[in-house]
Write a protein that holds these residues in place. Structure first.
Motif, PDB file in Angstrom:
ATOM      1  N   ARG A 101       0.852  -1.190   0.000  1.00  0.00           N
ATOM      2  CA  ARG A 101       0.000   0.000   0.000  1.00  0.00           C
ATOM      3  C   ARG A 101       0.892   1.246   0.000  1.00  0.00           C
ATOM      4  O   ARG A 101       1.966   1.226   0.594  1.00  0.00           O
ATOM      5  N   PRO A 102       0.456   2.342  -0.608  1.00  0.00           N
ATOM      6  CA  PRO A 102       1.326   3.521  -0.696  1.00  0.00           C
ATOM      7  C   PRO A 102       1.598   4.209   0.635  1.00  0.00           C
ATOM      8  O   PRO A 102       2.497   5.042   0.720  1.00  0.00           O
ATOM      9  N   ASP A 103       0.868   3.853   1.673  1.00  0.00           N
ATOM     10  CA  ASP A 103       1.089   4.472   2.983  1.00  0.00           C
ATOM     11  C   ASP A 103       1.761   3.506   3.968  1.00  0.00           C
ATOM     12  O   ASP A 103       1.795   3.759   5.156  1.00  0.00           O
ATOM     13  N   LYS A 104       2.307   2.396   3.471  1.00  0.00           N
ATOM     14  CA  LYS A 104       2.925   1.388   4.331  1.00  0.00           C
ATOM     15  C   LYS A 104       4.299   1.005   3.797  1.00  0.00           C
ATOM     16  O   LYS A 104       4.454   0.049   3.058  1.00  0.00           O
ATOM     17  N   PHE A 105       5.307   1.761   4.180  1.00  0.00           N
ATOM     18  CA  PHE A 105       6.661   1.434   3.752  1.00  0.00           C
ATOM     19  C   PHE A 105       7.128   0.174   4.464  1.00  0.00           C
ATOM     20  O   PHE A 105       6.815  -0.049   5.633  1.00  0.00           O
ATOM     21  N   SER A 106       7.891  -0.647   3.756  1.00  0.00           N
ATOM     22  CA  SER A 106       8.494  -1.833   4.361  1.00  0.00           C
ATOM     23  C   SER A 106       9.628  -1.391   5.285  1.00  0.00           C
ATOM     24  O   SER A 106      10.128  -0.276   5.176  1.00  0.00           O
ATOM     25  N   THR A 107      10.044  -2.290   6.122  1.00  0.00           N
ATOM     26  CA  THR A 107      11.189  -2.036   6.980  1.00  0.00           C
ATOM     27  C   THR A 107      12.411  -1.753   6.112  1.00  0.00           C
ATOM     28  O   THR A 107      12.643  -2.436   5.124  1.00  0.00           O
ATOM     29  N   LEU A 108      13.149  -0.737   6.489  1.00  0.00           N
ATOM     30  CA  LEU A 108      14.405  -0.477   5.788  1.00  0.00           C
ATOM     31  C   LEU A 108      15.401  -1.536   6.230  1.00  0.00           C
ATOM     32  O   LEU A 108      15.491  -1.861   7.410  1.00  0.00           O
ATOM     33  N   VAL A 109      16.128  -2.090   5.279  1.00  0.00           N
ATOM     34  CA  VAL A 109      17.107  -3.125   5.586  1.00  0.00           C
ATOM     35  C   VAL A 109      18.483  -2.670   5.108  1.00  0.00           C
ATOM     36  O   VAL A 109      18.592  -1.791   4.257  1.00  0.00           O
ATOM     37  N   ALA A 110      19.517  -3.283   5.661  1.00  0.00           N
ATOM     38  CA  ALA A 110      20.884  -2.878   5.334  1.00  0.00           C
ATOM     39  C   ALA A 110      21.255  -3.192   3.889  1.00  0.00           C
ATOM     40  O   ALA A 110      22.194  -2.633   3.357  1.00  0.00           O
ATOM     41  N   MET A 111      20.517  -4.089   3.257  1.00  0.00           N
ATOM     42  CA  MET A 111      20.751  -4.343   1.834  1.00  0.00           C
ATOM     43  C   MET A 111      20.115  -3.210   1.047  1.00  0.00           C
ATOM     44  O   MET A 111      19.168  -2.579   1.505  1.00  0.00           O
ATOM     45  N   ASN A 112      20.599  -2.961  -0.119  1.00  0.00           N
ATOM     46  CA  ASN A 112      20.095  -1.830  -0.901  1.00  0.00           C
ATOM     47  C   ASN A 112      18.877  -2.242  -1.730  1.00  0.00           C
ATOM     48  O   ASN A 112      18.961  -2.439  -2.930  1.00  0.00           O
ATOM     49  N   HIS A 113      17.731  -2.397  -1.051  1.00  0.00           N
ATOM     50  CA  HIS A 113      16.469  -2.731  -1.711  1.00  0.00           C
ATOM     51  C   HIS A 113      15.529  -1.538  -1.548  1.00  0.00           C
ATOM     52  O   HIS A 113      14.534  -1.603  -0.832  1.00  0.00           O
ATOM     53  N   ARG A 114      15.880  -0.449  -2.177  1.00  0.00           N
ATOM     54  CA  ARG A 114      15.106   0.775  -2.020  1.00  0.00           C
ATOM     55  C   ARG A 114      13.716   0.618  -2.608  1.00  0.00           C
ATOM     56  O   ARG A 114      13.532   0.047  -3.677  1.00  0.00           O
ATOM     57  N   GLN A 115      12.752   1.158  -1.902  1.00  0.00           N
ATOM     58  CA  GLN A 115      11.380   1.096  -2.366  1.00  0.00           C
ATOM     59  C   GLN A 115      11.152   2.135  -3.455  1.00  0.00           C
ATOM     60  O   GLN A 115      11.765   3.194  -3.463  1.00  0.00           O
ATOM     61  N   ILE A 116      10.263   1.794  -4.352  1.00  0.00           N
ATOM     62  CA  ILE A 116       9.908   2.675  -5.458  1.00  0.00           C
ATOM     63  C   ILE A 116       8.522   3.233  -5.178  1.00  0.00           C
ATOM     64  O   ILE A 116       7.596   2.487  -4.869  1.00  0.00           O
ATOM     65  N   ILE A 117       8.404   4.535  -5.246  1.00  0.00           N
ATOM     66  CA  ILE A 117       7.101   5.180  -5.107  1.00  0.00           C
ATOM     67  C   ILE A 117       6.464   5.104  -6.490  1.00  0.00           C
ATOM     68  O   ILE A 117       6.845   5.828  -7.404  1.00  0.00           O
ATOM     69  N   GLY A 118       5.523   4.172  -6.641  1.00  0.00           N
ATOM     70  CA  GLY A 118       4.951   3.880  -7.950  1.00  0.00           C
ATOM     71  C   GLY A 118       4.357   5.078  -8.646  1.00  0.00           C
ATOM     72  O   GLY A 118       4.580   5.289  -9.845  1.00  0.00           O
ATOM     73  N   SER A 119       3.628   5.892  -7.909  1.00  0.00           N
ATOM     74  CA  SER A 119       2.965   7.046  -8.535  1.00  0.00           C
ATOM     75  C   SER A 119       3.969   8.070  -9.060  1.00  0.00           C
ATOM     76  O   SER A 119       3.673   8.826  -9.973  1.00  0.00           O
ATOM     77  N   LEU A 120       5.167   8.096  -8.467  1.00  0.00           N
ATOM     78  CA  LEU A 120       6.206   9.028  -8.914  1.00  0.00           C
ATOM     79  C   LEU A 120       7.235   8.346  -9.819  1.00  0.00           C
ATOM     80  O   LEU A 120       8.107   9.017 -10.378  1.00  0.00           O
ATOM     81  N   GLU A 121       7.149   7.020  -9.895  1.00  0.00           N
ATOM     82  CA  GLU A 121       8.062   6.212 -10.704  1.00  0.00           C
ATOM     83  C   GLU A 121       9.529   6.524 -10.393  1.00  0.00           C
ATOM     84  O   GLU A 121      10.350   6.709 -11.279  1.00  0.00           O
ATOM     85  N   ARG A 122       9.830   6.542  -9.063  1.00  0.00           N
ATOM     86  CA  ARG A 122      11.207   6.756  -8.634  1.00  0.00           C
ATOM     87  C   ARG A 122      11.414   6.091  -7.280  1.00  0.00           C
ATOM     88  O   ARG A 122      10.469   5.820  -6.545  1.00  0.00           O
ATOM     89  N   LYS A 123      12.694   5.825  -6.988  1.00  0.00           N
ATOM     90  CA  LYS A 123      13.051   5.242  -5.696  1.00  0.00           C
ATOM     91  C   LYS A 123      13.003   6.318  -4.617  1.00  0.00           C
ATOM     92  O   LYS A 123      13.166   7.497  -4.909  1.00  0.00           O
ATOM     93  N   ILE A 124      12.807   5.871  -3.374  1.00  0.00           N
ATOM     94  CA  ILE A 124      12.841   6.851  -2.286  1.00  0.00           C
ATOM     95  C   ILE A 124      14.267   7.370  -2.148  1.00  0.00           C
ATOM     96  O   ILE A 124      15.234   6.685  -2.458  1.00  0.00           O
TER      97      ILE A 124
END
Length: 176
Positions: A101-124
């Motif tokens: 969901r767009p209001d529920k970010f996953s836990t940030l982890v030490a690996m570089n798995h940056r989340q993408i904000i779909g509506s903006l089509e870019r990584k956080i």
């Protein structure tokens, strides 16, 4: 490709990970844990109900032979309120492509798995990730984003630490 898949199948609240490699699985499930057998059966059922669409989708994307193994998996965790992956947060993880969901970010982890904000089509950005961890805007990070994301993934949210500390210390601070 996953956006097309989601739009083309007959369910919107999936409830299990999509594993392309198990659509036509005919091997033995002996020795597999029950949860995995259940997911395999659900993938086979989804495939059978949507066989015409899925076969066309697979053909269009060359049976995903060009994809990394983890990108052949998709976890829809956005309920039924969204019509497209681009309405959600997208994250490439070792377990697959996770859609939240767009209001529920996953836990940030030490690996570089940056989340993408779909509506903006870019990584956080590093700054956005820092805000999720309650870092003040004036906090300075390294110039290397990968190292900064690793740092943010290894930290604990500052606000959470303050609340836990307050709960733990409060009985001792109120001594009479």
């Amino acid at each position: 490709m996953w956006d097309e898949f989601y739009k083309g199948i007959d369910i919107k609240i999936i409830g299990f990970p999509i594993w392309v490699d198990y659509f036509n699985f005919s091997g033995s499930t002996k020795g597999l844990p029950q949860w995995k057998i259940s997911f395999i059966k659900k993938n086979q059922c989804l495939y059978q109900r949507n066989k015409v669409f899925i076969n066309q989708w697979l053909k269009q994307y060359e049976n995903l032979k060009w994809c990394a193994k983890t990108h052949k998996k998709m976890e829809w965790q956005s309920g039924g309120d969204y019509d497209s992956l681009y309405d959600c947060l997208i994250q490439f993880r070792p377990s697959g492509v996770r859609i939240k969901r767009p209001d529920k970010f996953s836990t940030l982890v030490a690996m570089n798995h940056r989340q993408i904000i779909g509506s903006l089509e870019r990584k956080i950005s590093v700054r956005e990730a820092a805000r999720l961890q309650s870092f003040p805007d004036q906090y300075l990070f390294l110039k290397d984003d990968n190292k900064s994301f690793k740092q943010l993934g290894n930290t604990v949210n500052i606000t959470v630490v303050k609340h836990v500390a307050k709960l733990l210390l409060n009985p001792y601070l109120n001594l009479k």
